[in-house]
Design an enzyme around this catalytic site. Structure first.
Site, mmCIF file in Angstrom:
data_model
loop_
_atom_site.group_PDB
_atom_site.id
_atom_site.type_symbol
_atom_site.label_atom_id
_atom_site.label_comp_id
_atom_site.label_asym_id
_atom_site.label_seq_id
_atom_site.Cartn_x
_atom_site.Cartn_y
_atom_site.Cartn_z
ATOM 1 N N GLU A 72 0.833 -1.198 0.000
ATOM 2 C CA GLU A 72 0.000 0.000 0.000
ATOM 3 C C GLU A 72 0.867 1.246 0.000
ATOM 4 O OE1 GLU A 72 -3.855 -1.687 2.471
ATOM 5 O OE2 GLU A 72 -2.093 -1.051 3.585
ATOM 6 N N CYS A 120 3.458 8.456 1.043
ATOM 7 C CA CYS A 120 4.039 7.508 1.988
ATOM 8 C C CYS A 120 4.248 6.195 1.240
ATOM 9 C CB CYS A 120 3.078 7.329 3.162
ATOM 10 S SG CYS A 120 3.662 6.215 4.441
ATOM 11 N N CYS A 131 6.932 -6.937 7.238
ATOM 12 C CA CYS A 131 8.075 -6.352 7.951
ATOM 13 C C CYS A 131 8.619 -7.377 8.942
ATOM 14 C CB CYS A 131 7.625 -5.091 8.686
ATOM 15 S SG CYS A 131 8.958 -4.184 9.497
ATOM 16 N N CYS A 163 6.884 -4.950 15.459
ATOM 17 C CA CYS A 163 6.437 -4.021 16.500
ATOM 18 C C CYS A 163 5.006 -4.368 16.905
ATOM 19 C CB CYS A 163 6.519 -2.579 16.001
ATOM 20 S SG CYS A 163 8.208 -2.030 15.637
ATOM 21 N N CYS A 175 1.898 -2.277 15.452
ATOM 22 C CA CYS A 175 1.856 -1.966 14.022
ATOM 23 C C CYS A 175 1.226 -3.105 13.225
ATOM 24 C CB CYS A 175 3.279 -1.699 13.516
ATOM 25 S SG CYS A 175 3.396 -1.389 11.735
ATOM 26 N N GLY A 187 7.015 -1.877 5.884
ATOM 27 C CA GLY A 187 8.399 -2.322 5.931
ATOM 28 C C GLY A 187 9.336 -1.379 6.656
ATOM 29 N N GLU A 188 10.513 -1.901 6.980
ATOM 30 C CA GLU A 188 11.609 -1.130 7.576
ATOM 31 C C GLU A 188 12.583 -0.784 6.445
ATOM 32 O OE1 GLU A 188 14.600 0.656 9.070
ATOM 33 O OE2 GLU A 188 13.018 0.210 10.525
ATOM 34 N N SER A 203 12.187 6.747 7.468
ATOM 35 C CA SER A 203 11.877 6.352 8.831
ATOM 36 C C SER A 203 12.540 5.018 9.156
ATOM 37 C CB SER A 203 10.359 6.234 8.996
ATOM 38 O OG SER A 203 10.031 5.776 10.291
ATOM 39 N N SER A 219 11.884 5.874 14.885
ATOM 40 C CA SER A 219 10.715 5.425 15.651
ATOM 41 C C SER A 219 11.169 5.134 17.081
ATOM 42 C CB SER A 219 10.116 4.166 15.014
ATOM 43 O OG SER A 219 9.647 4.446 13.719
ATOM 44 N N HIS A 275 9.095 6.091 20.518
ATOM 45 C CA HIS A 275 7.866 5.682 21.206
ATOM 46 C C HIS A 275 7.966 5.564 22.725
ATOM 47 C CE1 HIS A 275 6.638 5.302 17.152
ATOM 48 N NE2 HIS A 275 7.267 4.180 16.935
ATOM 49 N N HIS A 297 -3.537 4.759 16.383
ATOM 50 C CA HIS A 297 -4.697 4.342 15.602
ATOM 51 C C HIS A 297 -4.941 2.858 15.879
ATOM 52 C CE1 HIS A 297 -2.753 7.709 13.359
ATOM 53 N NE2 HIS A 297 -3.971 8.188 13.552
ATOM 54 N N CYS A 339 -0.931 6.123 10.326
ATOM 55 C CA CYS A 339 0.311 5.556 10.842
ATOM 56 C C CYS A 339 0.065 4.221 11.547
ATOM 57 C CB CYS A 339 0.931 6.553 11.818
ATOM 58 S SG CYS A 339 2.465 5.991 12.554
#
Length: 354
Positions: free
Chosen positions: A96, A109, A116, A120, A123, A169-170, A201, A223, A225, A299, A342
């Site tokens: 996406e 984006c 990934c 996390c 996510c 993905g990372e 990111s 990232s 957090h 979210h 996100c």
């Protein structure tokens, strides 16, 4: 039975690679630069569009290569104007991309992987697991294909002004594909963008983060957090391999006071990381770095027992950071109603175009 092999794509190739293609077909060296112009500046989708390349050479190119452009399979538009596009990679894998228009800016984006490896907890992409690394062609195709060309009678969407590698993905786990895409975006022979228009990111994957900083001038978003290392490891297993303290130590010598920007992404959860004690730990962790902090609303993701912090908590947290000399902002939430915000991307094909 005749076995057909898929022809290699031209998009995703650097000028050096395109020049080698031209020379291998018996063409002059300058055809490589012509190809780059057609692919990246004029966004050609067919060899016949390349009118300053001879018919003979176009025929050779079409017999040995494909341009590699692929239109998104579906799109879904949010009430706030955000548009999520789904690309089908084949083999049951989708990615996406999210187009975010905002006044005089249009940000895309982009995804760098299907799924990934970072896993996390909060996510949706990480909970998918890892499916595949994207090729440079599959990454740059997102940028070249969005927004799609306007149909007759349609108002054209705003051209992209910014790209953020914050999709699925990372990015630093697939740096060998991300670096040539950054080169295409920023090189004079490519799209000639300023690196200031690009942000990558990362969870802080080392040593790839150092490679990114040494080889490019793009903005970097880490990232974070939570500044509590044990808490971060529970939320982000990558903390074990790449402790945030090691990431900060590696970042410290770099100059982020001029063109390049360093930011930390901080998703806020109710009762987890939204109090003054956490804000104070964050201040101590990043003290001395020229950076900013982006506070992000959580979210809701299926099967994740976390809840968004209240607006009051986020404002209090922001104000505390600002009072300590750290630039902090609350990021606007976009595309939540279409699972495009996100942490919500899960590679799911939309049931229908909207």
């Amino acid at each position: 039975m005749q076995v057909t092999t898929q022809l290699p794509p031209l998009i995703g190739m650097t000028l050096d690679q395109l020049t080698k293609v031209a020379l291998s077909g018996g063409m002059p060296k300058f055809v490589g630069k012509q190809l780059a112009e057609w692919l990246y500046k004029k966004k050609a989708v067919a060899f016949d569009e390349m009118v300053n390349i001879s018919k003979k050479n176009r025929e050779w190119l079409s017999a040995n290569y494909v341009i590699g452009r692929q239109a998104p399979e579906s799109r879904q538009k949010s009430t706030d104007g955000t548009v999520k596009y789904v690309f089908n990679l084949g083999g049951g894998k989708n990615i996406e991309s999210v187009y975010i228009p905002d006044k005089d800016r249009a940000t895309l984006c982009v995804s760098s992987q299907a799924g990934c490896k970072m896993n996390c907890y909060f996510c949706a992409t990480g909970r998918l697991g890892f499916k595949a690394n994207l090729t440079p062609a599959q990454i740059i195709n997102q940028i070249l294909s969005i927004p799609p060309r306007a149909q007759k009678g349609e108002t054209p969407a705003m051209d992209l002004t910014n790209v953020v590698f914050m999709g699925m993905g990372e990015p630093l786990d697939n740096l060998e594909a991300v670096l040539p895409v950054i080169e295409i975006l920023t090189a004079p022979w490519g799209m000639a963008w300023s690196p200031k228009r690009i942000t990558v990111s990362t969870v802080g994957k080392l040593p790839q983060l150092k490679d990114l900083l040494e080889k490019t001038q793009v903005h970097v978003a880490v990232s974070l957090h939570t500044a509590d290392s044990r808490e971060r490891e529970q939320l982000m297993p990558a903390q074990k391999a790449f402790p945030i303290s090691s990431v900060i130590k590696m970042l410290a010598p770099y100059d982020f006071s001029h063109q390049r920007r360093l930011s930390f992404e901080y998703i806020m959860w109710r009762g987890v990381n939204d109090d003054i004690a956490h804000a104070d730990m964050l201040v101590k962790l990043i003290k001395g770095l020229d950076c900013r902090v982006n506070l992000i609303r959580f979210h809701k993701v299926p099967d994740v027992e976390l809840h968004p912090a209240s607006d009051e908590r986020m404002i209090m947290f922001r104000n505390y950071l600002n009072s300590k000399g750290i630039t902090a902002t609350i990021r606007s939430s976009r595309g939540e109603d279409i699972m495009a915000a996100c942490g919500m991307l899960a590679g799911k094909k939309n049931d229908k175009n909207k």
